[in-house]
Design an enzyme around this catalytic site. Structure first.
Site, PDB file in Angstrom:
ATOM      1  N   THR A 211      13.046  12.716  -6.298  1.00 38.93           N
ATOM      2  CA  THR A 211      14.445  12.835  -6.735  1.00 38.93           C
ATOM      3  C   THR A 211      15.345  11.851  -5.995  1.00 38.93           C
ATOM      4  OG1 THR A 211      14.177  15.152  -7.364  1.00 38.93           O
ATOM      5  CG2 THR A 211      16.415  14.404  -6.886  1.00 38.93           C
TER       6      THR A 211
ATOM      7  N   LYS B 143     -14.458 -18.209  24.362  1.00 41.39           N
ATOM      8  CA  LYS B 143     -14.922 -17.153  23.480  1.00 41.39           C
ATOM      9  C   LYS B 143     -14.103 -17.147  22.188  1.00 41.39           C
ATOM     10  CE  LYS B 143     -16.281 -12.271  23.615  1.00 41.39           C
ATOM     11  NZ  LYS B 143     -15.639 -11.758  22.412  1.00 41.39           N
TER      12      LYS B 143
ATOM     13  N   SER C 270     -10.249 -14.597  23.792  1.00 34.81           N
ATOM     14  CA  SER C 270     -10.145 -13.788  24.992  1.00 34.81           C
ATOM     15  C   SER C 270      -9.113 -14.355  25.949  1.00 34.81           C
ATOM     16  CB  SER C 270     -11.507 -13.705  25.695  1.00 34.81           C
ATOM     17  OG  SER C 270     -11.401 -13.040  26.940  1.00 34.81           O
TER      18      SER C 270
ATOM     19  N   SER D  78      14.785  12.823 -16.468  1.00 36.57           N
ATOM     20  CA  SER D  78      14.611  13.653 -15.279  1.00 36.57           C
ATOM     21  C   SER D  78      13.847  12.819 -14.263  1.00 36.57           C
ATOM     22  CB  SER D  78      13.807  14.915 -15.615  1.00 36.57           C
ATOM     23  OG  SER D  78      13.322  15.550 -14.444  1.00 36.57           O
ATOM     24  N   THR D  79      14.022  13.138 -13.003  1.00 40.99           N
ATOM     25  CA  THR D  79      13.162  12.498 -12.003  1.00 40.99           C
ATOM     26  C   THR D  79      11.697  12.658 -12.383  1.00 40.99           C
ATOM     27  OG1 THR D  79      14.712  12.791 -10.158  1.00 40.99           O
ATOM     28  CG2 THR D  79      12.376  12.654  -9.592  1.00 40.99           C
TER      29      THR D  79
ATOM     30  N   THR E 130     -34.062  -5.203   6.038  1.00 42.75           N
ATOM     31  CA  THR E 130     -33.770  -3.817   5.672  1.00 42.75           C
ATOM     32  C   THR E 130     -33.846  -2.986   6.940  1.00 42.75           C
ATOM     33  OG1 THR E 130     -36.102  -3.391   5.150  1.00 42.75           O
ATOM     34  CG2 THR E 130     -34.682  -4.067   3.323  1.00 42.75           C
TER      35      THR E 130
END
Length: 492
Positions: A103, A326, A320, A142-143, A189
């Site tokens: 609303t 790194k 880092s 309406s809302t 896998t």
């Protein structure tokens, strides 16, 4: 000095409103009541534009039905067009998460449109006896039909952008797959060596998964184009003209360019959040698969010297503050985090949709907030991955080649020719001695060097040899493999 204000009135009494504001008393009440996210609905411009489109469609329908004077209707329509083009979005100030089933959002839109329409006709803001936010802008509405219709339209608009970003990302993976089409590697896998494949095949799967998800999103988006506009409070069309729903939906389709249609049962459509749940589920699917892809990129690039080190991600920033040199996989990491958020948003949507009661779901604001954020953040994540990461990936070709030829997994390719038991014996020897499967197989006399070269050629190892079927238990039948290398009959 106190800021200038004007006095507006609602059912709770008088209230001061900033004199220069396009919003009014109902919006001010919402600002007092709902301060949850620290942001406003203006963060979702697609929602604001969709609200304006709905209000424009309503004004045109009411004008054509003789319910709204042409001068007022045209002023409202012009104001809506301006908002749809991006004006006054800063005046949409209510919190996205709010009580009242949306609303406050609808009231905010009504007031901004009314005051801009007043201005267009030469009247000061707040002269609601001329153009009223509810009597004119909200006429026949309406809302409960305006808000979900606007949300659906906003989701469709945002969804199209996400689909375009997914298409771009799939294209990035496809291009990289072509570049890696000749790079042999070991497939895995359960994180253990399985059988050979190409790096191109691995990257192709990412493109295929993304394209599949793009199609599923398009299907979910189609469900959003059925709306309950014209149903008013609960779908019974109370206070609405018999032809209003039809005209308003037709107008909205023309304004938005989307094939919006009226739901077959407006009462059902007013309370049903199934399309939102469907979209959320597909967004979760996209997030899960994107995150899995990024997990793969991080894992295969790990090291670079003590991990798998199969590929290199492009360095985009120092990794880092303490370890010089790194570099971290920050782009896949940020995509992972977006995925986690989207998965959490799906749970929010699920719970909010389930919590609806009777003829209306009061929790559509948090559904809209969650879905719009998921769409926006996923699109940004896809664009970031497609631009800042995938094109710059390189392969450590020599390392991958050596890994394949040192892997015990090669023995799987020999099993159709020498049988499972003999293959197992070779694998055991290779594991114990560290020697190559190919060398052990040649020494065993089970296959010649020429036969091994044929069986272990890359195109045979990566899926181009024909598939055998219908083998009898315990026996490999006499038949010919690629390039007439005979399959041997082997008894246990």
């Amino acid at each position: 000095m106190a800021a200038a204000t004007r006095i507006e009135h609602d059912l709770l009494g008088d209230k001061e409103v900033p004199a220069d504001a396009y919003y009014g008393v109902h919006t001010v009440r919402a600002l007092e009541n709902f301060s949850i996210t620290g942001s406003t609905i203006a963060q979702f411009p697609d929602l604001i534009a969709s609200l304006a489109a709905v209000k424009q469609a309503a004004a045109a329908a009411n004008r054509d039905l003789g319910l709204l004077p042409s001068e007022i209707a045209e002023a409202i329509i012009t104001a809506c067009r301006e908002i749809g083009a991006g004006r006054l979005h800063d005046q949409f100030v209510v919190d996205p998460i709010q009580g009242g089933a949306g609303t406050s959002t609808n009231m905010n839109a009504n007031e901004v449109i009314a005051n801009r329409a007043l201005e267009l006709l030469g009247h000061p803001r707040g002269r609601y006896e001329v153009i009223h936010p509810l009597d004119h802008v909200n006429l026949g509405q309406s809302t409960n039909d305006v808000y979900p219709t606007a949300v659906r339209l906003a989701l469709v608009t945002s969804l199209r952008r996400l689909c375009a970003s997914l298409e771009h990302l799939a294209g990035s993976f496809t291009a990289k797959a072509a570049q890696f089409s000749d790079v042999l590697k070991m497939g895995r896998t359960q994180l253990q060596d399985a059988v050979p494949m190409t790096l191109g095949q691995e990257f192709t799967t990412y493109a295929v998964m993304i394209e599949e998800d793009r199609r599923r999103l398009a299907e979910a988006g189609a469900l959003l184009l059925e709306c309950n506009l014209g149903g008013t409070a609960i779908g019974t069309r109370i206070n609405g003209h018999p032809r209003y729903a039809e005209l308003a939906c037709a107008n909205l389709a023309g304004i938005s360019g989307e094939p919006v249609v009226s739901a077959g049962d407006l009462i059902e459509a007013t309370q049903d959040c199934g399309a939102f749940v469907q979209l959320s589920g597909v967004l979760k699917r996209v997030a899960v698969k994107l995150s899995k892809t990024c997990n793969d990129l991080r894992l295969t690039s790990s090291g670079p010297t003590t991990g798998l080190g199969e590929i290199n991600l492009p360095p985009v920033q120092a990794g880092s503050s303490i370890m010089p040199g790194k570099v971290n996989p920050v782009i896949p990491e940020v995509v992972n985090q977006v995925a986690f958020e989207v998965i959490g948003n799906d749970l929010t949507v699920t719970m909010a949709a389930e919590a609806g009661q009777l003829q209306l779901n009061a929790f559509e604001p948090v559904i809209a907030y969650s879905l719009l954020r998921s769409l926006t953040h996923l699109r940004a994540a896809c664009d970031t991955l497609a631009v800042r990461c995938v094109p710059g990936i390189t392969a450590n070709r020599d390392h991958l080649h050596d890994g394949v030829h040192r892997s015990i997994g090669l023995v799987t390719a020999l099993a159709p020719y020498i049988g499972y038991a003999a293959s197992t014996s070779l694998a055991r020897q290779a594991r114990a001695t560290g020697r190559l499967i190919k060398d052990l197989a040649a020494e065993s006399g089970l296959l010649t060097t020429d036969q091994l070269d044929t069986i272990l050629r890359p195109e045979a190892l990566t899926g181009h040899q024909h598939v055998r079927a219908g083998l009898a238990p315990g026996r490999v039948p006499e038949r010919h493999g690629p390039d007439d290398v005979p399959y041997r009959s082997v008894r246990p």
